[in-house]
Design a protein around this motif. Structure first.
Motif, PDB file in Angstrom:
ATOM      1  N   LEU A 151       1.041  -1.126   0.043  1.00  0.00           N
ATOM      2  CA  LEU A 151      -0.059   0.054   0.000  1.00  0.00           C
ATOM      3  C   LEU A 151       0.824   1.208  -0.109  1.00  0.00           C
ATOM      4  CD1 LEU A 151      -2.908  -0.897   2.416  1.00  0.00           C
ATOM      5  CD2 LEU A 151      -2.875  -0.996   0.766  1.00  0.00           C
ATOM      6  N   SER A 152       2.146   0.531   0.666  1.00  0.00           N
ATOM      7  CA  SER A 152       2.847   2.522   1.242  1.00  0.00           C
ATOM      8  C   SER A 152       3.813   2.811  -0.646  1.00  0.00           C
ATOM      9  CB  SER A 152       3.842   1.952   2.115  1.00  0.00           C
ATOM     10  OG  SER A 152       4.582   3.122   1.940  1.00  0.00           O
ATOM     11  N   TRP A 153       3.682   1.644  -1.219  1.00  0.00           N
ATOM     12  CA  TRP A 153       4.616   1.447  -2.901  1.00  0.00           C
ATOM     13  C   TRP A 153       2.998   2.089  -3.459  1.00  0.00           C
ATOM     14  CZ3 TRP A 153       3.344  -1.936  -6.870  1.00  0.00           C
ATOM     15  CH2 TRP A 153       4.031  -1.886  -7.500  1.00  0.00           C
ATOM     16  N   THR A 154       2.390   2.135  -3.691  1.00  0.00           N
ATOM     17  CA  THR A 154       1.387   2.391  -4.607  1.00  0.00           C
ATOM     18  C   THR A 154       0.597   4.288  -4.127  1.00  0.00           C
ATOM     19  OG1 THR A 154      -0.125   1.656  -2.901  1.00  0.00           O
ATOM     20  CG2 THR A 154       0.286  -0.002  -5.158  1.00  0.00           C
ATOM     21  N   THR A 155       1.316   4.307  -2.935  1.00  0.00           N
ATOM     22  CA  THR A 155      -0.042   5.303  -2.518  1.00  0.00           C
ATOM     23  C   THR A 155       1.352   7.001  -2.651  1.00  0.00           C
ATOM     24  OG1 THR A 155      -1.272   4.602  -0.568  1.00  0.00           O
ATOM     25  CG2 THR A 155      -0.890   6.984  -0.288  1.00  0.00           C
ATOM     26  N   THR A 156       2.834   6.109  -2.408  1.00  0.00           N
ATOM     27  CA  THR A 156       4.249   7.236  -2.593  1.00  0.00           C
ATOM     28  C   THR A 156       3.693   8.439  -3.698  1.00  0.00           C
ATOM     29  OG1 THR A 156       5.110   5.576  -0.674  1.00  0.00           O
ATOM     30  CG2 THR A 156       7.000   7.528  -2.091  1.00  0.00           C
ATOM     31  N   PRO A 157       4.078   7.838  -4.714  1.00  0.00           N
ATOM     32  CA  PRO A 157       3.967   8.621  -5.562  1.00  0.00           C
ATOM     33  C   PRO A 157       2.959   9.407  -5.836  1.00  0.00           C
ATOM     34  CG  PRO A 157       4.349   5.776  -6.662  1.00  0.00           C
ATOM     35  CD  PRO A 157       3.494   6.395  -4.706  1.00  0.00           C
ATOM     36  N   LEU A 158       1.598   8.902  -5.523  1.00  0.00           N
ATOM     37  CA  LEU A 158       0.307  10.109  -5.095  1.00  0.00           C
ATOM     38  C   LEU A 158       0.880  11.422  -4.208  1.00  0.00           C
ATOM     39  CD1 LEU A 158      -2.802  10.151  -5.845  1.00  0.00           C
ATOM     40  CD2 LEU A 158      -2.867   9.598  -3.545  1.00  0.00           C
ATOM     41  N   TYR A 159       1.055  11.270  -3.012  1.00  0.00           N
ATOM     42  CA  TYR A 159       1.853  12.192  -2.859  1.00  0.00           C
ATOM     43  C   TYR A 159       3.314  12.782  -3.441  1.00  0.00           C
ATOM     44  CZ  TYR A 159      -0.537   9.885   1.690  1.00  0.00           C
ATOM     45  OH  TYR A 159      -1.896   9.825   2.334  1.00  0.00           O
ATOM     46  N   VAL A 333       1.276  16.848  -2.723  1.00  0.00           N
ATOM     47  CA  VAL A 333       1.747  17.573  -3.681  1.00  0.00           C
ATOM     48  C   VAL A 333       0.251  18.029  -4.221  1.00  0.00           C
ATOM     49  CG1 VAL A 333       1.597  17.533  -6.469  1.00  0.00           C
ATOM     50  CG2 VAL A 333       3.551  17.068  -5.162  1.00  0.00           C
ATOM     51  N   PRO A 334      -1.057  16.436  -4.234  1.00  0.00           N
ATOM     52  CA  PRO A 334      -2.082  16.915  -4.327  1.00  0.00           C
ATOM     53  C   PRO A 334      -3.215  17.754  -3.815  1.00  0.00           C
ATOM     54  CG  PRO A 334      -1.703  14.667  -3.706  1.00  0.00           C
ATOM     55  CD  PRO A 334      -0.287  15.509  -4.290  1.00  0.00           C
ATOM     56  N   GLN A 353      -4.438  40.637  -6.015  1.00  0.00           N
ATOM     57  CA  GLN A 353      -4.046  39.976  -6.802  1.00  0.00           C
ATOM     58  C   GLN A 353      -2.479  39.265  -7.240  1.00  0.00           C
ATOM     59  OE1 GLN A 353      -5.220  42.432 -10.284  1.00  0.00           O
ATOM     60  NE2 GLN A 353      -7.372  41.911 -10.461  1.00  0.00           N
ATOM     61  N   ALA A 354      -1.641  40.233  -6.855  1.00  0.00           N
ATOM     62  CA  ALA A 354      -0.285  39.636  -6.516  1.00  0.00           C
ATOM     63  C   ALA A 354      -0.015  38.464  -5.602  1.00  0.00           C
ATOM     64  CB  ALA A 354       0.460  40.728  -5.593  1.00  0.00           C
ATOM     65  N   LYS A 355      -0.263  38.617  -4.678  1.00  0.00           N
ATOM     66  CA  LYS A 355      -0.632  36.935  -3.837  1.00  0.00           C
ATOM     67  C   LYS A 355      -1.083  35.820  -4.581  1.00  0.00           C
ATOM     68  CE  LYS A 355       0.145  38.390   0.914  1.00  0.00           C
ATOM     69  NZ  LYS A 355      -0.382  38.676   2.162  1.00  0.00           N
ATOM     70  N   ALA A 356      -2.532  36.102  -5.025  1.00  0.00           N
ATOM     71  CA  ALA A 356      -3.267  35.215  -5.942  1.00  0.00           C
ATOM     72  C   ALA A 356      -2.518  34.370  -6.856  1.00  0.00           C
ATOM     73  CB  ALA A 356      -4.564  35.695  -5.934  1.00  0.00           C
ATOM     74  N   THR A 357      -1.925  35.045  -7.886  1.00  0.00           N
ATOM     75  CA  THR A 357      -1.002  35.147  -9.007  1.00  0.00           C
ATOM     76  C   THR A 357       0.439  34.495  -8.270  1.00  0.00           C
ATOM     77  OG1 THR A 357      -1.435  36.773 -10.362  1.00  0.00           O
ATOM     78  CG2 THR A 357       0.524  35.475 -10.647  1.00  0.00           C
ATOM     79  N   ASP A 358       0.852  34.481  -7.355  1.00  0.00           N
ATOM     80  CA  ASP A 358       1.892  33.629  -6.605  1.00  0.00           C
ATOM     81  C   ASP A 358       1.136  32.375  -6.115  1.00  0.00           C
ATOM     82  OD1 ASP A 358       4.770  33.122  -5.189  1.00  0.00           O
ATOM     83  OD2 ASP A 358       3.618  33.236  -3.766  1.00  0.00           O
ATOM     84  N   TYR A 359       0.475  32.681  -5.653  1.00  0.00           N
ATOM     85  CA  TYR A 359      -0.042  30.949  -5.254  1.00  0.00           C
ATOM     86  C   TYR A 359      -0.383  29.912  -6.282  1.00  0.00           C
ATOM     87  CZ  TYR A 359      -0.773  32.874  -0.273  1.00  0.00           C
ATOM     88  OH  TYR A 359      -0.259  33.162   0.960  1.00  0.00           O
ATOM     89  N   PHE A 360      -1.604  30.973  -7.689  1.00  0.00           N
ATOM     90  CA  PHE A 360      -1.931  30.198  -8.925  1.00  0.00           C
ATOM     91  C   PHE A 360      -0.282  29.099  -9.503  1.00  0.00           C
ATOM     92  CE2 PHE A 360      -5.407  32.217  -9.308  1.00  0.00           C
ATOM     93  CZ  PHE A 360      -6.248  31.701  -8.031  1.00  0.00           C
ATOM     94  N   MET A 361       0.764  30.426  -8.982  1.00  0.00           N
ATOM     95  CA  MET A 361       2.007  29.974  -9.856  1.00  0.00           C
ATOM     96  C   MET A 361       2.503  29.016  -9.699  1.00  0.00           C
ATOM     97  SD  MET A 361       2.180  31.617 -12.643  1.00  0.00           S
ATOM     98  CE  MET A 361       4.151  31.021 -12.744  1.00  0.00           C
ATOM     99  N   GLN A 362       2.645  28.846  -8.335  1.00  0.00           N
ATOM    100  CA  GLN A 362       2.960  27.500  -6.889  1.00  0.00           C
ATOM    101  C   GLN A 362       2.378  26.432  -7.086  1.00  0.00           C
ATOM    102  OE1 GLN A 362       3.555  27.960  -2.469  1.00  0.00           O
ATOM    103  NE2 GLN A 362       3.648  29.826  -3.486  1.00  0.00           N
ATOM    104  N   VAL A 363       1.264  26.043  -8.146  1.00  0.00           N
ATOM    105  CA  VAL A 363       0.557  24.870  -7.829  1.00  0.00           C
ATOM    106  C   VAL A 363       0.716  24.555  -9.897  1.00  0.00           C
ATOM    107  CG1 VAL A 363      -2.080  24.437  -9.205  1.00  0.00           C
ATOM    108  CG2 VAL A 363      -1.414  25.859  -7.007  1.00  0.00           C
ATOM    109  N   ILE A 364       0.993  26.140 -10.724  1.00  0.00           N
ATOM    110  CA  ILE A 364       1.441  25.351 -11.977  1.00  0.00           C
ATOM    111  C   ILE A 364       2.479  24.817 -11.689  1.00  0.00           C
ATOM    112  CG2 ILE A 364       2.220  26.344 -14.016  1.00  0.00           C
ATOM    113  CD1 ILE A 364      -0.400  28.215 -13.328  1.00  0.00           C
ATOM    114  N   GLY A 365       3.610  25.119 -10.624  1.00  0.00           N
ATOM    115  CA  GLY A 365       5.387  25.060 -10.657  1.00  0.00           C
ATOM    116  C   GLY A 365       5.200  22.919  -9.572  1.00  0.00           C
ATOM    117  N   ILE A 366       4.109  22.749  -9.501  1.00  0.00           N
ATOM    118  CA  ILE A 366       4.423  21.859  -8.768  1.00  0.00           C
ATOM    119  C   ILE A 366       3.317  20.296  -9.231  1.00  0.00           C
ATOM    120  CG2 ILE A 366       2.271  22.279  -6.658  1.00  0.00           C
ATOM    121  CD1 ILE A 366       4.364  20.903  -4.645  1.00  0.00           C
ATOM    122  N   ASP A 367       2.525  20.985  -9.748  1.00  0.00           N
ATOM    123  CA  ASP A 367       1.230  20.108 -10.507  1.00  0.00           C
ATOM    124  C   ASP A 367       1.478  19.579 -11.820  1.00  0.00           C
ATOM    125  OD1 ASP A 367      -0.632  18.185  -9.947  1.00  0.00           O
ATOM    126  OD2 ASP A 367      -1.947  19.663  -9.704  1.00  0.00           O
TER     127      ASP A 367
END
Length: 384
Positions: A151-159, A333-334, A353-367
């Motif tokens: 179960l750990s083997w299957t779940t680790t990639p999800l995180y 990550v999810p 808007q500046a903070k919102a843009t930063d947060y959205f960019m973090q999502v794009i960068g990691i997901d």
């Protein structure tokens, strides 16, 4: 627009369930304590603890205590589940009426039967034949360790946000002969929900719900996953009842309220109702069997901040945001993607808007492989 959730009634039901569960567990603990005391007394009585007699009663009773404990725990769990399912029968009938796919019979028998026979057989052989309690526990924990590793083997990639790898590993397990009785856990469903495979995700959610429904466990989590999938697709009418049913079946799970609150907030509907749902959810403790407890609380808090911002309560929205930021976990990550995307929505409402843009960019960068990367890109377009 109203919903079928009566928070006052749910609070009373949760209280009654907790009281009944504590009473049954209390009886089991009292029985075990009584047996332990008897064992100690017998050890102090030569007639019953002598190794020269036909039966060393004290040693025998001591050796079977683990087996009695396991049987007692299983019985209490079974009674709790039976009583609970009787209470929510009308909602389970709705689940059965969803025209879910048929679950193959092998998903209902081999693995479960194998594990039960292994555990009970190991304890009986070790306690009755060898009187070696340590040997029994070693054999009992062998399958637990093996399946825990798998179960750990299957779940680790999800995180890590590797949704395709999570799906690939789960498919390998589910197609392995002995493991065909392994019920897919939430990681399998979530991999499809968060990935870019949303065209296939609905089928997976329906199948996962059918599996859990046939096994009579965790329908609420599967219903919430299915409802979330439809919510992300913008199929609000279909999603609502699934999200409601999830709460009505297991109201003690706080993460389930976030889905219905997001249903309101995503459409710009009754934000006050979303506030009520999240305030109720934040008062509930996270169940011990849920993984990612800290991340789940963070999601609940950031959704609460979103609801507070929607109703114009800026001070409490900022306060909830600051509290939520303590629970953000970039290694998950999810959850991090959902968290930061929602945080971006909060900042947009607050005019940052500046903070919102930063947060959205973090999502794009990691997901990179995920659905929320697309959501964040769409949000940035509205800002520009």
């Amino acid at each position: 627009m109203s919903d079928a959730i009566n928070l006052v009634e749910l609070a009373q039901r949760i209280k009654r369930l907790k009281r009944a569960n504590r009473f049954r567990w209390g009886i089991l603990v009292a029985i075990l304590v009584y047996l332990i005391l008897i064992t100690l007394v017998l050890f102090q009585t030569p007639a019953y603890s002598s190794t020269q007699g036909k039966c060393n009663c004290a040693a025998f009773l001591f050796s079977v205590l683990p087996l009695i404990t396991i049987i007692g725990v299983v019985i209490v769990f079974a009674i709790n589940r039976m009583k609970h399912r009787k209470l929510i029968g009308q909602y389970l009938a709705e689940v059965k009426a969803l025209d879910l796919p048929t679950v193959p019979s092998q998903l209902r028998s081999p693995l479960g039967a194998f594990l039960i026979l292994w555990v009970v057989g190991s304890m009986i052989v070790s306690t009755l034949l060898t009187h070696d309690i340590g040997l029994g526990f070693i054999f009992v924990y062998v399958p637990i360790v093996v399946f825990g590793f798998l179960l750990s083997w299957t779940t680790t990639p999800l995180y890590r946000g590797q949704y395709d790898l999570t799906i690939k590993r789960w498919l390998l397990l589910l197609n392995f002969p002995l493991l065909r009785g392994l019920r897919p856990t939430s990681s399998y469903s979530l991999a499809y929900i968060f990935s870019d495979h949303f065209a296939e995700s609905e089928k997976v959610q329906r199948y996962a719900l059918a599996v859990h429904q046939s096994a009579k466990v965790f329908e609420a989590v599967a219903l919430n996953n299915y409802g979330s999938e439809l919510l992300f697709q913008g199929r609000y009418g279909e999603a609502k009842r699934l999200l409601e049913l999830a709460i009505l079946i297991q109201p003690e799970i706080p993460v389930l309220y976030e889905g219905l609150a997001s249903w309101y907030l995503s459409q710009g509907l009754d934000a006050n109702r979303a506030v009520e749902l999240m305030e109720f959810a934040l008062q509930l403790p996270m169940p011990f069997y849920l993984s990612s407890k800290e991340a789940s609380r963070g999601i609940n808090l950031i959704t609460y901040a979103w609801a507070k911002a929607k109703v114009g309560d800026v001070a409490n929205a900022k306060k909830a945001m600051q509290e939520a930021l303590k629970f953000k976990d970039q290694k998950n990550v999810p959850y991090f993607s959902v968290f930061m995307y929602t945080a971006g929505q909060v900042e947009l409402i607050l005019g940052n808007q500046a903070k919102a843009t930063d947060y959205f960019m973090q999502v794009i960068g990691i997901d990179r492989q995920g659905r929320f990367e697309k959501f964040a890109e769409q949000a940035l377009i509205t800002i520009k």
